[in-house]
Each structure stands twice: as C-alpha cells, then as structure tokens.
Design a protein around this motif. Structure first.
Motif, PDB file in Angstrom:
ATOM      1  N   GLN A  56     -31.666 -13.096 -23.526  1.00  0.00           N
ATOM      2  CA  GLN A  56     -31.753 -12.616 -24.905  1.00  0.00           C
ATOM      3  C   GLN A  56     -30.885 -13.416 -25.883  1.00  0.00           C
ATOM      4  OE1 GLN A  56     -33.861  -9.954 -25.632  1.00  0.00           O
ATOM      5  NE2 GLN A  56     -34.438 -10.299 -23.497  1.00  0.00           N
ATOM      6  N   ILE A  57     -29.765 -13.915 -25.399  1.00  0.00           N
ATOM      7  CA  ILE A  57     -28.821 -14.655 -26.244  1.00  0.00           C
ATOM      8  C   ILE A  57     -28.341 -15.887 -25.495  1.00  0.00           C
ATOM      9  CG2 ILE A  57     -28.019 -12.618 -27.518  1.00  0.00           C
ATOM     10  CD1 ILE A  57     -25.551 -12.591 -25.682  1.00  0.00           C
ATOM     11  N   GLY A  58     -27.725 -16.793 -26.182  1.00  0.00           N
ATOM     12  CA  GLY A  58     -27.228 -18.007 -25.540  1.00  0.00           C
ATOM     13  C   GLY A  58     -25.885 -17.801 -24.878  1.00  0.00           C
ATOM     14  N   ILE A  59     -25.869 -17.795 -23.555  1.00  0.00           N
ATOM     15  CA  ILE A  59     -24.620 -17.810 -22.785  1.00  0.00           C
ATOM     16  C   ILE A  59     -24.836 -18.710 -21.578  1.00  0.00           C
ATOM     17  CG2 ILE A  59     -23.677 -15.578 -23.488  1.00  0.00           C
ATOM     18  CD1 ILE A  59     -24.772 -14.396 -20.910  1.00  0.00           C
ATOM     19  N   LEU A  60     -23.760 -19.309 -21.124  1.00  0.00           N
ATOM     20  CA  LEU A  60     -23.854 -20.266 -20.017  1.00  0.00           C
ATOM     21  C   LEU A  60     -23.504 -19.664 -18.670  1.00  0.00           C
ATOM     22  CD1 LEU A  60     -22.342 -23.410 -21.728  1.00  0.00           C
ATOM     23  CD2 LEU A  60     -24.741 -22.897 -21.281  1.00  0.00           C
ATOM     24  N   GLY A  61     -22.883 -18.491 -18.650  1.00  0.00           N
ATOM     25  CA  GLY A  61     -22.494 -17.883 -17.384  1.00  0.00           C
ATOM     26  C   GLY A  61     -21.417 -16.858 -17.574  1.00  0.00           C
ATOM     27  N   MET A  62     -20.590 -16.730 -16.547  1.00  0.00           N
ATOM     28  CA  MET A  62     -19.552 -15.703 -16.512  1.00  0.00           C
ATOM     29  C   MET A  62     -18.190 -16.341 -16.280  1.00  0.00           C
ATOM     30  SD  MET A  62     -19.329 -12.502 -13.848  1.00  0.00           S
ATOM     31  CE  MET A  62     -20.674 -11.589 -14.588  1.00  0.00           C
ATOM     32  N   ILE A  63     -17.189 -15.778 -16.940  1.00  0.00           N
ATOM     33  CA  ILE A  63     -15.789 -16.161 -16.776  1.00  0.00           C
ATOM     34  C   ILE A  63     -15.058 -14.953 -16.202  1.00  0.00           C
ATOM     35  CG2 ILE A  63     -13.656 -16.726 -18.038  1.00  0.00           C
ATOM     36  CD1 ILE A  63     -15.556 -19.046 -18.048  1.00  0.00           C
ATOM     37  N   VAL A  64     -14.066 -15.189 -15.367  1.00  0.00           N
ATOM     38  CA  VAL A  64     -13.236 -14.099 -14.851  1.00  0.00           C
ATOM     39  C   VAL A  64     -11.796 -14.568 -14.748  1.00  0.00           C
ATOM     40  CG1 VAL A  64     -13.629 -14.649 -12.415  1.00  0.00           C
ATOM     41  CG2 VAL A  64     -13.032 -12.317 -13.063  1.00  0.00           C
ATOM     42  N   ASP A  65     -10.876 -13.670 -15.061  1.00  0.00           N
ATOM     43  CA  ASP A  65      -9.456 -13.904 -14.838  1.00  0.00           C
ATOM     44  C   ASP A  65      -9.059 -13.089 -13.616  1.00  0.00           C
ATOM     45  OD1 ASP A  65      -8.904 -15.608 -17.013  1.00  0.00           O
ATOM     46  OD2 ASP A  65      -8.697 -13.913 -18.371  1.00  0.00           O
ATOM     47  N   ALA A  66      -8.883 -13.757 -12.487  1.00  0.00           N
ATOM     48  CA  ALA A  66      -8.501 -13.066 -11.262  1.00  0.00           C
ATOM     49  C   ALA A  66      -7.060 -12.574 -11.395  1.00  0.00           C
ATOM     50  CB  ALA A  66      -8.632 -14.008 -10.066  1.00  0.00           C
ATOM     51  N   LYS A  67      -6.782 -11.409 -10.829  1.00  0.00           N
ATOM     52  CA  LYS A  67      -5.443 -10.828 -10.899  1.00  0.00           C
ATOM     53  C   LYS A  67      -4.440 -11.565 -10.020  1.00  0.00           C
ATOM     54  CE  LYS A  67      -6.152  -7.388 -13.680  1.00  0.00           C
ATOM     55  NZ  LYS A  67      -5.749  -7.582 -15.049  1.00  0.00           N
ATOM     56  N   ASP A  68      -4.930 -12.148  -8.925  1.00  0.00           N
ATOM     57  CA  ASP A  68      -4.058 -12.846  -7.985  1.00  0.00           C
ATOM     58  C   ASP A  68      -4.913 -13.765  -7.109  1.00  0.00           C
ATOM     59  OD1 ASP A  68      -5.280 -11.137  -6.051  1.00  0.00           O
ATOM     60  OD2 ASP A  68      -3.648  -9.697  -6.234  1.00  0.00           O
ATOM     61  N   GLU A  69      -4.279 -14.457  -6.192  1.00  0.00           N
ATOM     62  CA  GLU A  69      -4.999 -15.408  -5.328  1.00  0.00           C
ATOM     63  C   GLU A  69      -6.033 -14.710  -4.443  1.00  0.00           C
ATOM     64  OE1 GLU A  69      -5.354 -18.661  -5.100  1.00  0.00           O
ATOM     65  OE2 GLU A  69      -4.007 -18.960  -6.795  1.00  0.00           O
ATOM     66  N   ARG A  70      -5.720 -13.512  -3.984  1.00  0.00           N
ATOM     67  CA  ARG A  70      -6.676 -12.767  -3.152  1.00  0.00           C
ATOM     68  C   ARG A  70      -7.950 -12.490  -3.950  1.00  0.00           C
ATOM     69  NH1 ARG A  70      -7.076  -7.012  -2.118  1.00  0.00           N
ATOM     70  NH2 ARG A  70      -8.305  -6.703  -0.248  1.00  0.00           N
ATOM     71  N   ALA A  71      -7.788 -12.042  -5.188  1.00  0.00           N
ATOM     72  CA  ALA A  71      -8.948 -11.780  -6.041  1.00  0.00           C
ATOM     73  C   ALA A  71      -9.695 -13.081  -6.338  1.00  0.00           C
ATOM     74  CB  ALA A  71      -8.518 -11.095  -7.333  1.00  0.00           C
ATOM     75  N   ALA A  72      -8.969 -14.163  -6.578  1.00  0.00           N
ATOM     76  CA  ALA A  72      -9.617 -15.455  -6.833  1.00  0.00           C
ATOM     77  C   ALA A  72     -10.475 -15.852  -5.639  1.00  0.00           C
ATOM     78  CB  ALA A  72      -8.570 -16.527  -7.132  1.00  0.00           C
ATOM     79  N   GLY A  73      -9.978 -15.620  -4.430  1.00  0.00           N
ATOM     80  CA  GLY A  73     -10.757 -15.914  -3.229  1.00  0.00           C
ATOM     81  C   GLY A  73     -12.039 -15.096  -3.168  1.00  0.00           C
ATOM     82  N   PHE A  74     -11.968 -13.841  -3.585  1.00  0.00           N
ATOM     83  CA  PHE A  74     -13.168 -12.991  -3.646  1.00  0.00           C
ATOM     84  C   PHE A  74     -14.215 -13.633  -4.557  1.00  0.00           C
ATOM     85  CE2 PHE A  74     -15.431  -9.737  -6.146  1.00  0.00           C
ATOM     86  CZ  PHE A  74     -16.147  -9.097  -5.137  1.00  0.00           C
ATOM     87  N   TYR A  75     -13.805 -14.053  -5.747  1.00  0.00           N
ATOM     88  CA  TYR A  75     -14.746 -14.651  -6.696  1.00  0.00           C
ATOM     89  C   TYR A  75     -15.264 -16.003  -6.201  1.00  0.00           C
ATOM     90  CZ  TYR A  75     -13.256 -10.926  -9.786  1.00  0.00           C
ATOM     91  OH  TYR A  75     -12.987  -9.688 -10.327  1.00  0.00           O
ATOM     92  N   GLU A  76     -14.414 -16.774  -5.559  1.00  0.00           N
ATOM     93  CA  GLU A  76     -14.844 -18.075  -5.048  1.00  0.00           C
ATOM     94  C   GLU A  76     -15.920 -17.918  -3.975  1.00  0.00           C
ATOM     95  OE1 GLU A  76     -11.011 -20.941  -5.912  1.00  0.00           O
ATOM     96  OE2 GLU A  76     -10.912 -19.629  -4.152  1.00  0.00           O
ATOM     97  N   ARG A  77     -15.925 -16.815  -3.244  1.00  0.00           N
ATOM     98  CA  ARG A  77     -16.991 -16.558  -2.258  1.00  0.00           C
ATOM     99  C   ARG A  77     -18.369 -16.540  -2.914  1.00  0.00           C
ATOM    100  NH1 ARG A  77     -15.806 -11.084  -0.541  1.00  0.00           N
ATOM    101  NH2 ARG A  77     -18.057 -11.009  -0.372  1.00  0.00           N
TER     102      ARG A  77
END
Length: 162
Positions: free
Chosen positions: A116-137
């Motif tokens: 519907q609108i122009g967006i390229l994707g999703m951004i996330v600020d992980a709370k810590d390295e464990r959360a970053a690993g979840f998103y990297e999966r």
C-alpha cells in the motif's frame, strides 16, 4: 489464541510478565499512550483477555549510508521502513514458539503495508545479544555503526513467507 490490536479496556496488561522489566513496563504503562498519539500500533496474541505476547510496529526511516549495500536503493538520504519496536512473550507461554508466531505475523503486516505504501522492510532494535541472535535467525542483518539495530528487507520476508 488470536491476534488483536491492543485494547486497554479488554486486555489484561497488568498480568503480563515476560521477565524483562522494560518490555513489561512498556505494555503496562506506555503502549496505550503511544497508540492514542498515533505513534505505534500494538498487536497482542491473546486468549480472551490474557496476553500471551505482543509486538509494536511504527513508521521509521534509516540513513541510506547505514544500510547494507544491497538495500541502498534510490537517491534518497533517508529510506522508509517499519520499526518492530518491541516483541515479548509472557513467561507462562515461553518455549512454545510464540516468538516465531509473533514475528511472522509482524512480517505479514509489513508485507501488506508495503503493498500500500513505499517501505523497504523492517528495522528492529534488539534489547541484547540474545535477542539479536533471535532476529538473525530470520535473516536480519546488523546495520553499520550500531551494535543491536538490525534490518530485514521485504524481499527477504517474501522468501521466508513464500
């Protein structure tokens, strides 16, 4: 269980506990204010009034120079994304794959918005390295110059969701 937009009159925010004070406090005290102000949308996965998990989505822009080269499209300095602001699962529901369920639903909303609108994707600020690993999966990549900010382009979501 089903997904709904947060309704502070219906959903039990005080009973939610994911084990991370900042995520609990956001849902209990600030989410409704942010929704009323038009800053975000909060989606809850719930059984009746009980919240099993939640995430928030809002508009965001990212400096072109911070993005991986494959995502640096167009001549614009700032590029449009949706921000996955928070994602949490109540302790009573952890270990059941609901984090995956929440993020896949967030992907579906993001893909729909991109139609519907122009967006390229999703951004996330992980709370810590464990959360970053979840998103990297899920294929998120770290942005340059940031330790815990990650990006996932729409094309990667398309690949993940089929």
């Amino acid at each position: 269980m089903k997904f709904e937009l947060l309704d502070p009159k219906r959903h039990d925010r005080e009973g939610f506990d994911c084990g991370v004070d900042a995520l609990n406090t956001y849902l209990q005290r600030f989410a409704n204010q942010d929704v009323r102000r038009g800053l975000t949308r909060v989606y809850v996965l719930c059984e009746e009034a009980r919240i099993a998990g939640y995430f928030s989505l809002s508009a965001h822009s990212v400096s072109r120079q911070d993005l991986p080269p494959k995502i640096q499209v167009g001549p614009y300095e700032e590029l449009p994304f949706l921000m996955l602001g928070r994602l949490a699962v109540d302790r009573n529901y952890q270990g059941q794959g609901l984090g995956d369920t929440l993020i896949v639903h967030a992907f579906a909303i993001t893909r729909s918005a991109a139609g519907q609108i122009g967006i390229l994707g999703m951004i996330v600020d992980a709370k810590d390295e464990r959360a970053a690993g979840f998103y990297e999966r899920f294929g998120f990549q770290r942005l340059s110059g940031t330790a815990l900010r990650l990006v996932l382009p729409i094309t990667a979501m398309d690949h993940l969701l089929g």
